[in-house]
Design a protein around this motif. Structure first.
Motif, PDB file in Angstrom:
ATOM      1  N   TYR A 214      -5.093  -2.549   5.319  1.00 35.60           N
ATOM      2  CA  TYR A 214      -5.104  -2.331   6.763  1.00 35.60           C
ATOM      3  C   TYR A 214      -6.517  -2.547   7.290  1.00 35.60           C
ATOM      4  O   TYR A 214      -7.492  -2.519   6.533  1.00 35.60           O
ATOM      5  CB  TYR A 214      -4.595  -0.938   7.127  1.00 35.60           C
ATOM      6  CG  TYR A 214      -5.295   0.216   6.441  1.00 35.60           C
ATOM      7  CD1 TYR A 214      -6.399   0.840   7.015  1.00 35.60           C
ATOM      8  CD2 TYR A 214      -4.841   0.681   5.208  1.00 35.60           C
ATOM      9  CE1 TYR A 214      -7.031   1.891   6.389  1.00 35.60           C
ATOM     10  CE2 TYR A 214      -5.467   1.738   4.570  1.00 35.60           C
ATOM     11  CZ  TYR A 214      -6.563   2.340   5.160  1.00 35.60           C
ATOM     12  OH  TYR A 214      -7.206   3.387   4.528  1.00 35.60           O
ATOM     13  N   THR A 215      -6.619  -2.788   8.570  1.00 30.09           N
ATOM     14  CA  THR A 215      -7.909  -3.071   9.206  1.00 30.09           C
ATOM     15  C   THR A 215      -8.842  -1.873   9.104  1.00 30.09           C
ATOM     16  O   THR A 215      -8.500  -0.775   9.568  1.00 30.09           O
ATOM     17  CB  THR A 215      -7.713  -3.436  10.687  1.00 30.09           C
ATOM     18  OG1 THR A 215      -6.860  -4.574  10.777  1.00 30.09           O
ATOM     19  CG2 THR A 215      -9.042  -3.729  11.356  1.00 30.09           C
TER      20      THR A 215
ATOM     21  N   GLU B  89      -3.650  -6.722  18.911  1.00 33.24           N
ATOM     22  CA  GLU B  89      -3.382  -7.772  17.924  1.00 33.24           C
ATOM     23  C   GLU B  89      -4.496  -7.911  16.888  1.00 33.24           C
ATOM     24  O   GLU B  89      -4.342  -8.616  15.891  1.00 33.24           O
ATOM     25  CB  GLU B  89      -3.161  -9.103  18.645  1.00 33.24           C
ATOM     26  CG  GLU B  89      -1.943  -9.088  19.563  1.00 33.24           C
ATOM     27  CD  GLU B  89      -1.836 -10.334  20.422  1.00 33.24           C
ATOM     28  OE1 GLU B  89      -2.576 -11.309  20.158  1.00 33.24           O
ATOM     29  OE2 GLU B  89      -1.015 -10.340  21.372  1.00 33.24           O
TER      30      GLU B  89
ATOM     31  N   ASP C 203      -4.433  -5.049  11.885  1.00 28.07           N
ATOM     32  CA  ASP C 203      -3.405  -5.551  10.970  1.00 28.07           C
ATOM     33  C   ASP C 203      -3.024  -4.530   9.904  1.00 28.07           C
ATOM     34  O   ASP C 203      -3.861  -3.713   9.476  1.00 28.07           O
ATOM     35  CB  ASP C 203      -3.885  -6.821  10.262  1.00 28.07           C
ATOM     36  CG  ASP C 203      -3.965  -8.023  11.191  1.00 28.07           C
ATOM     37  OD1 ASP C 203      -3.162  -8.079  12.143  1.00 28.07           O
ATOM     38  OD2 ASP C 203      -4.824  -8.892  10.970  1.00 28.07           O
ATOM     39  N   TYR C 204      -1.770  -4.640   9.450  1.00 22.18           N
ATOM     40  CA  TYR C 204      -1.251  -3.805   8.371  1.00 22.18           C
ATOM     41  C   TYR C 204      -0.427  -4.682   7.427  1.00 22.18           C
ATOM     42  O   TYR C 204       0.379  -5.497   7.880  1.00 22.18           O
ATOM     43  CB  TYR C 204      -0.364  -2.690   8.927  1.00 22.18           C
ATOM     44  CG  TYR C 204      -1.080  -1.761   9.880  1.00 22.18           C
ATOM     45  CD1 TYR C 204      -1.808  -0.666   9.405  1.00 22.18           C
ATOM     46  CD2 TYR C 204      -1.043  -1.982  11.256  1.00 22.18           C
ATOM     47  CE1 TYR C 204      -2.479   0.170  10.272  1.00 22.18           C
ATOM     48  CE2 TYR C 204      -1.708  -1.138  12.134  1.00 22.18           C
ATOM     49  CZ  TYR C 204      -2.430  -0.062  11.638  1.00 22.18           C
ATOM     50  OH  TYR C 204      -3.094   0.770  12.502  1.00 22.18           O
ATOM     51  N   VAL C 205      -0.627  -4.498   6.126  1.00 21.92           N
ATOM     52  CA  VAL C 205       0.133  -5.254   5.121  1.00 21.92           C
ATOM     53  C   VAL C 205       0.955  -4.270   4.292  1.00 21.92           C
ATOM     54  O   VAL C 205       0.408  -3.325   3.704  1.00 21.92           O
ATOM     55  CB  VAL C 205      -0.797  -6.060   4.199  1.00 21.92           C
ATOM     56  CG1 VAL C 205       0.025  -6.859   3.183  1.00 21.92           C
ATOM     57  CG2 VAL C 205      -1.686  -7.003   5.011  1.00 21.92           C
TER      58      VAL C 205
ATOM     59  N   GLY D  61       5.229 -11.955  12.343  1.00 18.34           N
ATOM     60  CA  GLY D  61       4.732 -11.457  11.075  1.00 18.34           C
ATOM     61  C   GLY D  61       4.430 -12.564  10.083  1.00 18.34           C
ATOM     62  O   GLY D  61       4.698 -13.741  10.314  1.00 18.34           O
TER      63      GLY D  61
ATOM     64  N   LYS E 179       3.038  -8.709   6.741  1.00 15.21           N
ATOM     65  CA  LYS E 179       1.858  -8.326   7.531  1.00 15.21           C
ATOM     66  C   LYS E 179       2.201  -8.380   9.009  1.00 15.21           C
ATOM     67  O   LYS E 179       2.776  -9.364   9.488  1.00 15.21           O
ATOM     68  CB  LYS E 179       0.680  -9.261   7.255  1.00 15.21           C
ATOM     69  CG  LYS E 179      -0.573  -8.932   8.085  1.00 15.21           C
ATOM     70  CD  LYS E 179      -1.770  -9.759   7.650  1.00 15.21           C
ATOM     71  CE  LYS E 179      -1.712 -11.182   8.142  1.00 15.21           C
ATOM     72  NZ  LYS E 179      -1.920 -11.267   9.619  1.00 15.21           N
ATOM     73  N   PHE E 180       1.866  -7.308   9.722  1.00  7.47           N
ATOM     74  CA  PHE E 180       2.066  -7.255  11.170  1.00  7.47           C
ATOM     75  C   PHE E 180       0.818  -6.692  11.822  1.00  7.47           C
ATOM     76  O   PHE E 180       0.098  -5.880  11.235  1.00  7.47           O
ATOM     77  CB  PHE E 180       3.248  -6.337  11.524  1.00  7.47           C
ATOM     78  CG  PHE E 180       4.556  -6.744  10.922  1.00  7.47           C
ATOM     79  CD1 PHE E 180       5.238  -7.851  11.397  1.00  7.47           C
ATOM     80  CD2 PHE E 180       5.111  -6.027   9.880  1.00  7.47           C
ATOM     81  CE1 PHE E 180       6.449  -8.230  10.848  1.00  7.47           C
ATOM     82  CE2 PHE E 180       6.320  -6.395   9.320  1.00  7.47           C
ATOM     83  CZ  PHE E 180       6.995  -7.500   9.802  1.00  7.47           C
ATOM     84  N   ASN E 181       0.581  -7.092  13.074  1.00  6.74           N
ATOM     85  CA  ASN E 181      -0.468  -6.430  13.825  1.00  6.74           C
ATOM     86  C   ASN E 181       0.127  -5.254  14.601  1.00  6.74           C
ATOM     87  O   ASN E 181       1.351  -5.089  14.671  1.00  6.74           O
ATOM     88  CB  ASN E 181      -1.221  -7.413  14.735  1.00  6.74           C
ATOM     89  CG  ASN E 181      -0.337  -8.056  15.787  1.00  6.74           C
ATOM     90  OD1 ASN E 181       0.403  -7.368  16.505  1.00  6.74           O
ATOM     91  ND2 ASN E 181      -0.410  -9.373  15.911  1.00  6.74           N
TER      92      ASN E 181
END
Length: 215
Positions: A8-9, A58, A61-63, A83, A156-158
């Motif tokens: 994650y960011t 945006e 991010d998360y994976v 995604g 992965k999504f923001n």
């Protein structure tokens, strides 16, 4: 099913506030100034951002590593086109002895469960015969495999995309497995970023005050 947040960011709050304030601040050291803001000011900014332009979201991010879910679920999942995905391939992986999902109504009915399990066992038997007796490649034998076979997927999504997904996937009308997976995704995000809870809670279901202290 298993849902793990594998990346994650970092410094997400400061980055979120910095990207939001870029159009307002002309300081060369704006990022450092924002990092030094008191926590109360940062929380006020986050509360404000819930109802303003979402482009800054945006940047966060998360994976997720999502395991033991069905192919039926992933067919729906990847239609969230914002995604990025990497999924286990039935074309190359030998799926002999596969695990599978049993729907709740079938699980509760002994007769239905017996028929269901027998069907899955038969599919696996014929799949294995194609692979071992006739030496058929996995890419040909996979046509026999059922929709409810278990699979693994990395996604992965923001933050903005997750927020949009929450509107439909937390609805009581959402498909059961998808709702369960998204609830776990939401939980994993909130474990590392407690401040993100209101961003992932649709406003029509939110409590009067969703703000929580930063962590």
């Amino acid at each position: 099913m298993k849902v793990e947040l594998i990346s994650y960011t970092p410094d997400a709050v400061n980055l979120l506030l910095f990207t939001k304030n870029t159009r307002l601040m002309d300081d060369d050291d704006a990022y450092e100034k924002i990092k030094s803001w008191p926590e109360e000011k940062k929380q006020e900014e986050l509360d404000y951002m819930l109802n303003t332009i979402r482009s800054s979201w945006e940047f966060i991010d998360y994976v997720f590593n999502i395991r033991e879910v069905t192919r039926g679920f992933t067919h729906q999942f990847v239609r969230t086109r914002q995604g990025s995905y990497a999924q286990q391939s039935q074309r190359t992986v030998d799926m002999s002895g596969f695990n599978y999902y049993v729907p709740e109504r079938i699980e509760k009915d002994l007769t239905a469960k017996e028929i269901y399990d027998d069907g899955m066992e038969m599919i696996n038997e014929f799949y294995e015969r194609l692979r071992t007796e006739l030496n058929m490649p996995a890419e040909d034998a996979r046509g026999l495999l059922p929709t409810n076979i278990h699979t693994n997927i990395v996604a992965k999504f923001n933050l903005r995309t997750l927020s949009e997904m929450a509107k439909s996937r937390l609805s009581p009308r959402a498909q059961g497995e998808y709702q369960q997976v998204f609830k776990l995704m939401k939980k994993r995000v909130e474990e590392v970023h407690p401040w993100a809870k209101p961003f992932l809670t649709p406003t029509e279901w939110a409590a009067p005050s969703m703000s929580k202290p930063l962590n």
